[in-house]
Design an enzyme around this catalytic site. Structure first.
Site, PDB file in Angstrom:
ATOM      1  N   TYR A   1      44.487  32.049 -30.056  1.00  0.00           N
ATOM      2  CA  TYR A   1      44.895  32.969 -29.004  1.00  0.00           C
ATOM      3  C   TYR A   1      46.346  33.412 -29.189  1.00  0.00           C
ATOM      4  CZ  TYR A   1      40.828  30.766 -26.708  1.00  0.00           C
ATOM      5  OH  TYR A   1      39.580  30.264 -26.414  1.00  0.00           O
TER       6      TYR A   1
ATOM      7  N   GLY B   1      32.390  31.502 -19.993  1.00  0.00           N
ATOM      8  CA  GLY B   1      31.638  32.701 -19.633  1.00  0.00           C
ATOM      9  C   GLY B   1      30.802  32.528 -18.388  1.00  0.00           C
TER      10      GLY B   1
ATOM     11  N   ALA C   1      30.326  35.549 -16.459  1.00  0.00           N
ATOM     12  CA  ALA C   1      29.775  36.638 -17.270  1.00  0.00           C
ATOM     13  C   ALA C   1      30.687  37.855 -17.293  1.00  0.00           C
ATOM     14  CB  ALA C   1      28.382  37.021 -16.769  1.00  0.00           C
ATOM     15  N   LYS C   2      31.957  37.600 -17.642  1.00  0.00           N
ATOM     16  CA  LYS C   2      32.961  38.667 -17.735  1.00  0.00           C
ATOM     17  C   LYS C   2      33.075  39.460 -16.434  1.00  0.00           C
ATOM     18  CE  LYS C   2      32.660  39.145 -22.733  1.00  0.00           C
ATOM     19  NZ  LYS C   2      32.451  40.048 -23.895  1.00  0.00           N
ATOM     20  N   GLY C   3      32.888  38.777 -15.312  1.00  0.00           N
ATOM     21  CA  GLY C   3      33.035  39.398 -14.001  1.00  0.00           C
ATOM     22  C   GLY C   3      31.791  40.067 -13.479  1.00  0.00           C
ATOM     23  N   LEU C   4      30.724  40.145 -14.268  1.00  0.00           N
ATOM     24  CA  LEU C   4      29.500  40.810 -13.821  1.00  0.00           C
ATOM     25  C   LEU C   4      28.837  40.081 -12.664  1.00  0.00           C
ATOM     26  CD1 LEU C   4      27.906  41.834 -17.238  1.00  0.00           C
ATOM     27  CD2 LEU C   4      28.891  43.360 -15.528  1.00  0.00           C
ATOM     28  N   LEU C   5      29.113  38.792 -12.530  1.00  0.00           N
ATOM     29  CA  LEU C   5      28.507  38.014 -11.446  1.00  0.00           C
ATOM     30  C   LEU C   5      29.352  38.029 -10.177  1.00  0.00           C
ATOM     31  CD1 LEU C   5      27.189  34.957 -13.492  1.00  0.00           C
ATOM     32  CD2 LEU C   5      25.847  36.821 -12.495  1.00  0.00           C
TER      33      LEU C   5
END
Length: 293
Positions: free
Chosen positions: A51, A198, A201-205
């Site tokens: 990173y 995750g 889910a990259k903010g999808l949830l």
């Protein structure tokens, strides 16, 4: 916040942990955020030498130096930056791991790493050589325990059979249920903990607009999101869904701001019944591994 033991180690980690990859470039802000996370009960901080070309480790080391002995500090190895800075190459060789750890120790300002993880892994790697490197580092006292970060069942099985890994970090969420097919139960039976990534889910949830994700299309994502109307409850459901499996020790969540930290801690603190989790699990069919089986 509850503790869970990390595999067969003597490390106890909170059920929510801090994914440091999400940190920005402002050291003062990073220090304030990490300290606040620690004060709110988080004791497991995960970074990697990859990173920001090592700067993330440096920033984390500076941020935790006042309470280093009170936390579980984890980092990863295996991705080697090219000399010209054009990218990185996969390198799980023994000589590289033995050299890379010293640089991580220096950046983290510590004389030992609690959990040193292979940052990937394939069935074609020199696995015994990789394991030998980790075992030597344990003997030298530079690391306390080691694990891998992998989603590949065929690779995970090899490490279960041939190593003393205490954990496997893997992507797992309501939108990535591949670990449920075999890995979760397999690791539980072996006494090896799962650390999820995750999980949101990259903010999808929680709050991101629907889009295609893995093998789910945009309309399927929208359908699931409709069942998660309340953002607070959405966070609660997403976190507790992965934490319900006994193999899971902690869910790593990336948090860039104090507000995000507050929302994650609050979401975790709300109740979520088994009936609610079972209902949400039936909204979409679970996905399964197509490769690396």
């Amino acid at each position: 916040m509850k503790y869970r033991k990390l595999g067969q180690s003597n490390l106890s980690v909170r059920e929510i942990s801090f994914g440091c990859m999400s940190l920005g470039k402002d050291q003062q802000e990073n220090t304030r955020l990490i300290r606040e996370a620690f004060e709110r009960g988080i004791n497991f901080f995960d970074t990697a030498d990859l990173y920001d070309r090592g700067w993330n480790e440096t920033s984390v080391g500076r941020a935790v130096k006042d309470f280093r002995r009170e936390i579980v500090l984890a980092t990863k190895v295996g991705n080697q930056w090219r000399a010209d800075g054009s990218g990185w190459d996969w390198n799980p060789r023994k000589d590289y791991i033995l050299q890379a750890v010293d640089q991580s120790l220096q950046r983290l300002q510590t004389d030992y790493i609690d959990l040193y993880q292979l940052h990937g892994g394939t069935i074609d790697d020199p696995i015994d050589e990789t394991i030998e490197a980790f075992e030597r580092l344990v003997e030298q006292g530079k690391i306390r325990y080691y694990g891998i970060s992998s989603i590949r069942p065929n690779t995970i099985r090899e490490y279960i059979d041939r190593s003393n890994v205490v954990s496997v970090m893997m992507q797992y969420s309501l939108l990535d249920r591949r670990p449920e097919e075999s890995c979760l139960d397999l690791l539980q039976a072996a006494g090896i903990s799962v650390i999820t990534r995750g999980t949101l889910a990259k903010g999808l949830l929680i709050d991101k607009a629907a889009r295609d994700y893995l093998d789910y299309n945009k309309e399927e994502i929208k359908h699931l999101q409709k069942q998660l109307i309340d953002p607070g409850k959405a966070t609660t459901t997403a976190l507790h869904y992965v934490l319900q499996h006994p193999a899971v020790a902690s869910a790593v969540v990336g948090m860039r701001t104090p507000q995000q930290l507050k929302e994650v801690i609050a979401g975790y603190g709300r109740n979520c019944t088994l009936a609610e989790l079972e209902a949400i699990s039936k909204v979409l069919p679970p996905n399964v591994y197509e490769k690396h089986r």
